[in-house]
Design a protein around this motif. Sequence first.
Motif, PDB file in Angstrom:
ATOM      1  N   PRO A  48       0.834  -1.210   0.000  1.00 51.07           N
ATOM      2  CA  PRO A  48       0.000   0.000   0.000  1.00 51.07           C
ATOM      3  C   PRO A  48       0.856   1.243   0.000  1.00 51.07           C
ATOM      4  N   SER A  49       0.424   2.173  -0.789  1.00 54.83           N
ATOM      5  CA  SER A  49       1.186   3.406  -0.963  1.00 54.83           C
ATOM      6  C   SER A  49       0.471   4.545  -0.288  1.00 54.83           C
ATOM      7  N   SER A  50       1.179   5.616  -0.124  1.00 51.82           N
ATOM      8  CA  SER A  50       0.628   6.833   0.483  1.00 51.82           C
ATOM      9  C   SER A  50       0.797   8.000  -0.453  1.00 51.82           C
ATOM     10  N   THR A  51       0.529   7.730  -1.706  1.00 52.37           N
ATOM     11  CA  THR A  51       0.726   8.779  -2.696  1.00 52.37           C
ATOM     12  C   THR A  51      -0.267   9.894  -2.548  1.00 52.37           C
ATOM     13  N   ASN A  52      -1.452   9.586  -2.067  1.00 48.98           N
ATOM     14  CA  ASN A  52      -2.469  10.621  -1.954  1.00 48.98           C
ATOM     15  C   ASN A  52      -2.639  11.061  -0.503  1.00 48.98           C
ATOM     16  N   LYS A  53      -1.548  11.120   0.284  1.00 41.31           N
ATOM     17  CA  LYS A  53      -1.646  11.520   1.686  1.00 41.31           C
ATOM     18  C   LYS A  53      -0.830  12.770   1.937  1.00 41.31           C
ATOM     19  N   PRO A  54      -1.042  13.803   1.241  1.00 41.13           N
ATOM     20  CA  PRO A  54      -0.394  15.073   1.609  1.00 41.13           C
ATOM     21  C   PRO A  54      -1.184  15.734   2.724  1.00 41.13           C
ATOM     22  N   THR A  55      -1.225  15.057   3.859  1.00 41.72           N
ATOM     23  CA  THR A  55      -2.066  15.517   4.968  1.00 41.72           C
ATOM     24  C   THR A  55      -1.364  16.603   5.742  1.00 41.72           C
ATOM     25  N   ASN A  56      -2.137  17.210   6.601  1.00 43.42           N
ATOM     26  CA  ASN A  56      -1.609  18.289   7.448  1.00 43.42           C
ATOM     27  C   ASN A  56      -1.132  17.780   8.804  1.00 43.42           C
ATOM     28  N   THR A  57      -0.978  16.474   8.878  1.00 46.33           N
ATOM     29  CA  THR A  57      -0.480  15.939  10.158  1.00 46.33           C
ATOM     30  C   THR A  57       0.906  16.461  10.443  1.00 46.33           C
ATOM     31  N   GLY A  58       1.199  16.612  11.652  1.00 47.07           N
ATOM     32  CA  GLY A  58       2.450  17.264  12.016  1.00 47.07           C
ATOM     33  C   GLY A  58       3.544  16.327  12.438  1.00 47.07           C
ATOM     34  N   ARG A  59       3.414  15.014  12.076  1.00 50.21           N
ATOM     35  CA  ARG A  59       4.467  14.084  12.481  1.00 50.21           C
ATOM     36  C   ARG A  59       5.666  14.231  11.558  1.00 50.21           C
ATOM     37  N   PRO A  60       6.761  14.708  12.152  1.00 52.16           N
ATOM     38  CA  PRO A  60       7.910  14.862  11.280  1.00 52.16           C
ATOM     39  C   PRO A  60       8.566  13.542  10.938  1.00 52.16           C
ATOM     40  N   GLY A  61       8.367  12.535  11.735  1.00 49.04           N
ATOM     41  CA  GLY A  61       9.062  11.268  11.458  1.00 49.04           C
ATOM     42  C   GLY A  61       8.347  10.382  10.468  1.00 49.04           C
ATOM     43  N   GLN A  62       7.189  10.773  10.024  1.00 51.34           N
ATOM     44  CA  GLN A  62       6.420   9.931   9.073  1.00 51.34           C
ATOM     45  C   GLN A  62       7.050  10.012   7.694  1.00 51.34           C
ATOM     46  N   ARG A  63       7.255   8.893   7.062  1.00 52.02           N
ATOM     47  CA  ARG A  63       7.866   8.862   5.728  1.00 52.02           C
ATOM     48  C   ARG A  63       6.959   8.100   4.781  1.00 52.02           C
ATOM     49  N   ASP A  64       6.978   8.528   3.560  1.00 47.17           N
ATOM     50  CA  ASP A  64       6.186   7.851   2.526  1.00 47.17           C
ATOM     51  C   ASP A  64       6.873   6.555   2.146  1.00 47.17           C
ATOM     52  N   ASN A  65       6.072   5.546   1.937  1.00 47.07           N
ATOM     53  CA  ASN A  65       6.602   4.259   1.510  1.00 47.07           C
ATOM     54  C   ASN A  65       6.854   4.219   0.005  1.00 47.07           C
ATOM     55  N   LYS A  66       6.152   5.042  -0.730  1.00 54.34           N
ATOM     56  CA  LYS A  66       6.298   5.023  -2.195  1.00 54.34           C
ATOM     57  C   LYS A  66       7.562   5.749  -2.601  1.00 54.34           C
ATOM     58  N   LYS A  67       8.273   5.140  -3.562  1.00 53.38           N
ATOM     59  CA  LYS A  67       9.482   5.762  -4.084  1.00 53.38           C
ATOM     60  C   LYS A  67       9.097   6.852  -5.068  1.00 53.38           C
ATOM     61  N   THR A  68       9.896   7.908  -5.054  1.00 55.10           N
ATOM     62  CA  THR A  68       9.662   8.978  -6.015  1.00 55.10           C
ATOM     63  C   THR A  68      10.134   8.544  -7.389  1.00 55.10           C
ATOM     64  N   VAL A  69       9.689   9.295  -8.395  1.00 54.42           N
ATOM     65  CA  VAL A  69      10.075   8.980  -9.776  1.00 54.42           C
ATOM     66  C   VAL A  69      11.575   9.134  -9.946  1.00 54.42           C
ATOM     67  N   GLY A  70      12.147  10.171  -9.358  1.00 53.99           N
ATOM     68  CA  GLY A  70      13.586  10.379  -9.474  1.00 53.99           C
ATOM     69  C   GLY A  70      14.378   9.258  -8.855  1.00 53.99           C
ATOM     70  N   LEU A  71      13.924   8.774  -7.684  1.00 53.08           N
ATOM     71  CA  LEU A  71      14.622   7.681  -7.024  1.00 53.08           C
ATOM     72  C   LEU A  71      14.503   6.398  -7.841  1.00 53.08           C
ATOM     73  N   GLN A  72      13.293   6.139  -8.348  1.00 54.31           N
ATOM     74  CA  GLN A  72      13.123   4.952  -9.179  1.00 54.31           C
ATOM     75  C   GLN A  72      14.008   5.017 -10.425  1.00 54.31           C
ATOM     76  N   PHE A  73      14.044   6.170 -11.032  1.00 57.01           N
ATOM     77  CA  PHE A  73      14.841   6.311 -12.252  1.00 57.01           C
ATOM     78  C   PHE A  73      16.327   6.148 -11.945  1.00 57.01           C
ATOM     79  N   ARG A  74      16.780   6.710 -10.802  1.00 51.61           N
ATOM     80  CA  ARG A  74      18.187   6.588 -10.441  1.00 51.61           C
ATOM     81  C   ARG A  74      18.547   5.135 -10.182  1.00 51.61           C
ATOM     82  N   GLN A  75      17.677   4.416  -9.481  1.00 48.41           N
ATOM     83  CA  GLN A  75      17.970   3.011  -9.200  1.00 48.41           C
ATOM     84  C   GLN A  75      17.977   2.182 -10.487  1.00 48.41           C
ATOM     85  N   SER A  76      16.979   2.403 -11.356  1.00 50.14           N
ATOM     86  CA  SER A  76      16.963   1.648 -12.617  1.00 50.14           C
ATOM     87  C   SER A  76      18.149   2.008 -13.492  1.00 50.14           C
TER      88      SER A  76
END
Length: 1820
Positions: A599-627
């Motif tokens: 499960p991804s969190s691509t549509n979770k640009p929420t206003n929650t204030g947890r600074p330690g929360q990280r998205d599980n989905k890789k960005t396009v730039g990261l995917q492209f760099r790895q490939s």
Amino acid sequence: MAASELYSKYARVWLPDAAEVWKSAELIKDYTPGDQTLFLQLEDGTEVNYKIDPKTNNLPPLRNPNILVGENDLTALSYLHEPAVLHNIKVRFIDSKTIYTYCGIVLVAVNPYESLPIYEADIINAYSGQNMGDMDPHIFAVAEEAYKQMARDERNQSIIVSGESGAGKTVSAKYAMRYFATVSCSSGEANVEERVLASSPIMEALGNAKTTRNDNSSRFGKYIEIGFDKKLCIIGANMRTYLLEKSRVVFQAHGERNYHIFYQLCASSHLPEFKAFKLGCADDFHFTNQGHSPVIDRVDDAKEMHNTRRAFSLLGIVESVQMAIYQILAAILHLSNVEVKDQSTDRSSISPDNAHLLVFCELMGVPCEEMAHWLCHRKIKTTTETYVKSFSKMDAVNGRDALAKHIYARIFSWIVGKINNALKSAVKQRSFIGVLDIYGFETFDVNSFEQFCINYANEKLQQQFNLHVFKLEQEEYMKEQIPWTLIDFYDNQPCINLIEARLGVLDLLDEECKMPKGSDDTWAQKLYNTLLKQNAHFEKPRLSNRAFIIHHFADKVEYQCLGFLEKNKDTVNEEQINVLKNSKFDLLLKLFEEDEKAPSSTNKPTNTGRPGQRDNKKTVGLQFRQSLHLLMDTLNATTPHYVRCIKPNDHKESFTLDPVRAVQQLRACGILETIRISAAGFPSRWTYPEFFNRYRVLMKQKDILPDRKQTCKKLLEKLIEDQDKYQFGKNKIFFRAGQVAYLEKLRSDKLRMACVRIQKTIRCWLARRKYLRMRESAMTIQRYVRGHQARCYVNFLRRTRAAVVIQRNVRMWTTRRRYRQQRSAAIKIQCYLRAYVAKTQYYKLMYEQKAVIIQKWVKGWLARQRYRRALADIVLLQSYVRRMVAKKQLKKLKVEARSVEHFKSLNIGMENKIMQLQHKINEQHKENRELSEKLNVVGRTQSTERERLGKEIENLRRSEQEARVKVERLPSLLEQLSFLQKELKNTRRERDDLEVQAKVYMEETHQVVEELNMKNSLLNNEKDELNKLIMEQTQQLTETKTQNMENAKQLEKDLTEERSRYQSLLSEHLHLEERHRDLKEEMNVSISSSKPSHRRTDSNYSSNSSEFSQSLGSTDGEEGSIQTEEETQPTVDLPVLLKFQRRVKDLEQENQSLWQQLDNKEEAQQEKAKVEEEKTVGRAELDLETLKRQELESENKKLKQDLNVLRKSLTNENSALMPPAPGTMPYDILVDQLTSSNEELDMRKEEVLLLRSHIVRQEALKHKDSALGEGVKLDLSDVPSFQDVNRATPIHTLNEDGELWLAYEGLKETNRLLECQMQEQESFHSEKYKKLLQEVNQLKEEKEQQQKLLSQSLLLPEDARVEFILKHEITRLTNENLEHMEQQEKQDKTIRKLKKQLKVFMKKVEDYEGNHTALTNKDSMMNAPVRAVHITRKEKEYQGMLEYREGDESRLLKNLVIDLKSRGVAVSLIPGLPAYIIFMCLRYADSVNDDQRVSTLLNSTISSIKGVIKRRGNDFEVVSFWLANTCRLLNCLKQYSGDEVFITHNTVKQNEHCLTNFELSEYQQVFGDLSIQIYRQLIKCIEDVLQPLIVASMLEHEAIQGVLGSKPTGLRKRSSSFPEEEAVTVEVLLQRLSLFHTTMSQHAMDSDLIKQVVKQMFYIICASTLNHLLLRKDMCSWSKGLQIRYNVWQLEEWLTERDLADCGAKETLEPLVQAAQLLQIKKKTEADAQAICTMCTALTTAQILKVLTLYTPVIEFEERVTTSFIETMKDLLKDRVESPTLMMDAKKIFSVMLPFTSSAVALETVQIPASLNLSFLTRI
């Protein structure tokens, strides 16, 4: 070497130019060091002063010599710099129309924007197995190099294809994959190559689109790994994709299109299966109409859709899955038309009744209300609550577009996965070749995230490329043991670190994407703060705070930060995805299975204030760099091969180069960096032999040493003082940049000086020779002039003297002539006058004499008549008077007697009377005396008179006799005259009757003539119509003849093609059959058994295995193998084979019938021409004979008139003249004239009769074959005959000569002829009409059947339609063939019966003759004497059979076929011995009438021969031996079959040996097929042996030393197939050909078959040589043409020496001869172009233009072919109708004809040698 030496006068340099980048100029003044200005002159004549920078003192780059321009490899250029590279590519691209060029290890490919015929299968075959430097640059050469290195080094390979959009990357990658699929063989899985190639249309449809730069631009990167097994066969493939341009799904710029698949769907919306999608035109949808360019020129989207569906099917994607894919794509189109309405600033809505939304939801299987709601709302989750927030219209539209992009990306990835699954193989992969099709360096006015990723990938690839080039250079130097100095090259690692290192651009971008309120502006500020001062490759624009600049290796690029974060995050509304996940559509659920797993969190640009929360989905730039890192690891683990694609212009114009754009791409793709690295070292490299051959001109004879290496060293030390400019390696000499040009300049100067010296000497010699000739000519002219003058004067004197003599003689002659004329005239006048007078006098005397005679005779006759009448009357009167007086006197006397007085008176009277008498006597005495005197006088006179009268009496007596004779003839003449008078009366009477009859007849004939005229007019009309019909028929006949000729030629061509196709299908059929058998054997063999791997050799390896070695089955050497094969394999019941056999037989029969028809028509036309000639000759003779007849008739009429006149004169009663008396002269003349006229009249009658009969015959012949004679039928029944007119009168008495009767008989004869002809014509037309009716009825029936078939086939899809038509045609042909076979079998049975009866009768006749001769011999022996005779024992008489026991077949064939050594048999025994032995065994099986034994023997023989050919198929001697024996066995089967066709040359004994019980025609066909297969294997053996020799001997070897000069070459040296000491010459090739010919002759192969093999060998030589010539620019020169012609002459001499000149081999060499002539002929003017067109008839247009384009001067004194001349040739050749292919088909095998030759070997004399170990066979 000083600059002053290089920059001398006339040296050419390059100057910078704004428009053309570089412009050529020439020095007009020498440069000396220290000068600040160069004085130059441009090509247009403008003089320019070039200022030299005093600080750098950099001079403009020098231009290469003309001989180096247009080189295949840029590294071969002496001066390596940017203008040289650009100019070389420009010359090759524009002038030579060549799109490929090497630049060291890189292949530069320029997009021609035009389809070129250089990618066909024959081009692939030409490049297969060749070294990379041997052929002209090509994508196939790069692919072959990768394939070869993979086989040789057992290392994975990669082909990196890069370039900007529109440069042709996709096409290059596609052709590389096609090459691998063609040259590799299939490994167990069917059509794996086709499936690999089928992925291209699918990926192009889904990933390619039209852009402003390219109509088929790839909007994603892909790396395809093509897997190979141990046998180097393709077993599968795997595809990786990179950075799909998803934004194109929702937006296209003006002039661009969306992905092709959308337009293909719209174009196919009319199909019934797409009706449910409710699609329409592409302009109806928002996602496809934004670019306003829905159509691509010359592209049919509906056709492309068909190809895409076909590719899906080929990959195993079923139709239902395909329709599901199209359903999702159609839903995306409908989603684009969903209209969002604006309700307020931050609110929007979509009507649930929106038609497109309804269709979208229906297609996707989701609820319409939910989808409409979540398209305008989003869900925001916090720790405690969840909010639903509405979107503004802009955000809703963006969300809709994001959903469309996400769905398309998912379906794209899913299809790629399906393709990979379809291409995956279960077989273990040994190695792979990867093809990378990736975007090149891009820079636009506005550059965004996509361009950033693309340029980042190109930075990584460029770094890898630089390291690889540097590594190769280092390896080359170390290999040649040259001191290695570090070369400074551009390292782009700092730029790569700027992008991908920690706190680099991508790292900061990912960090900003994780920030809750991250934006493009804040990210830009972070970039400025972090990177601006730390990295020199990063800059900030002066006028923008939302952009940044990166210094790439190619250029610096400004990127706009707007959109970077959004594109990197690639967000989509989660609720929309959840709606789709709840769909009932199976394929849609499969697309989102990965989301459920992770499960991804691509549509979770929420206003929650947890600074330690990280998205599980890789960005396009990261995917492209790895490939990208994964890709680089893959590339680094492989051997890379580089293809750089160049876009020549932005307007898509064919063969047009924009220098500015080209230089930009050359800089961007690393070509110039490669050049710079090469130029920094030693770019020019020569082998020692090449250097020696090239620059031997610069040496003196004393400097040449036995060691070539030392000679080259001494020369270089003398020529180049600076030793740093060159280095000596082990095998090569390395030069710095510019040194080769300097050496070329020295060589050119030396040659120029030598030329000047030669010219000086020759000009001196010519001038002196001219002077001496002029002097000698002047003296000769003077001598001749003086002699002429003297002769003229002497002639004048002679003429004067001759004139005087001539005048004298002429005057004398004229005077004498005049005198003679006058004298002769006077004499003639006198003569004629005297003759006239004499004639007149003579005629007068004659007339008088004749009149006197006539008067005399008439008067005498009259006088005598009167005298006789008077005398008679007087006598009568006297008698009456005297009687009366006597009566009175009697009465008186009676009275007087009675009285005396009477007596007295009587006496008185008497006395008186006596006295008177006495007185008279006296007087008489006196008179007598006087008279006696007179009488004496008169007596003398009378004596003379008496003599005269005696003579007259004699004459009178003669005339009297003649008169008596004439008097005797007179009665007959009078009778004739009376008869003629009667006949004249009769003729007059008849004439009157005839006149009456003639009047009646004339009236009737007038009527008949009028009727005949009417009929004649009608007949003339009919004749005209018939003539028109005849003309039309003749035209039709000529047309049908030409059509028949063309059809015959076409049928003959079709027959050869069908035969070759049949032979190839036969080999393919056996290949499949044996493949099936091999697979069965492999299944029985354990999997663990290891087999030796098949490896590809370096130079001449070919991945294509032997066609026939695969087609033949494997046979074991044991005895039982043959029987097992017999059990598993059917003998001859092969339906496909039989169908093709029957088809070939039908075609042969049709061809024979057509040839017979053609011969018949030609004979008919020849006979018609002969008849016409005879007609013309007969008509001429007839005209002459008619003229002669008319003359004779006129003469006859004259004679008749003369006769009538004569008759009238004779019968005229009123005539005053009486008819002449017989004997008279007029009577005689009249009789003579009458007889002569009668004779002449008889002769004339005979001549007239002969002429009339001949004329009748000629008229009959004339009208026999004419149109009138054929179409006219005279009806003379209405004409009354002569018998009807007057039956009392016979026909022959109608006229005197019977002319009317003859005419009537002739007319009847012609009438009969005409009637016969009309009847024949009517019967012929009736038969023809019946035949035509039958044909029309047949055609109608066939037409109805075809219409039914067509109506049925139209209802089927295309594939099923083709199969249905083929099945119908096959069934029809099989039915016809079976009927023909039944008829033929019936005929064969009757023929056999008749033959047997004939043999019985022949035996009876021989027995009878033998008995008769025995009896005669017995009789003769009985009569002959007995002598002593020595009695000898009679030898055993053999029957030509070999007895063997049942079951010995395997033993026989093992010793005779499998274990037989062909060489020993061919040398020591009779040719064809195995065939004779097998046939003699077959005869024994036939004699015992054992069909099982016959079939076992023949099937075992076939299997054994196949096994030998399979095991030893590469041994030419073995294949040739068994081809000869198989043909001999086939000929024996035919010779002893008993067929009359084959037994004509048999002896009596051989006819006795014919097969009696079995008819083996089917086995004849099987053995014929086996012979064809062995023949093809023989050709394959020959090709394998000759292929390595052909190019080396025909092209590379220089038989005439010094003719061909070598040119400088680049890094890719042209490598010969053989080392220098083992150079292949034409003599080696001829020796190999002689060996082949000798071997075939020793095996007693038929001479016609040997000729076919020789023809095939020469075709292989011609095709291979010409194909390499067309693909090698270095071979297209004048000197090479001379060399080729010399080599061809040697081949022709070889043919002549072996009496093979008539085998057709010379004709196969004609294309090569014409190509060599084309290289040598003058190529300047239009007349030269016309001569080339006339000469090059065996070359195609593409080949002629290719040779002219490739023509390259080897020496400085040759000239290139101008572009205008090539255009002229194109115009002249454009009307040619021929194949557009460039290459000759080197794999073509001519269809073989197996000739029948009867054997003279008597079977009873064949003995079995003991060496064959066949003692178990017994001679009978």
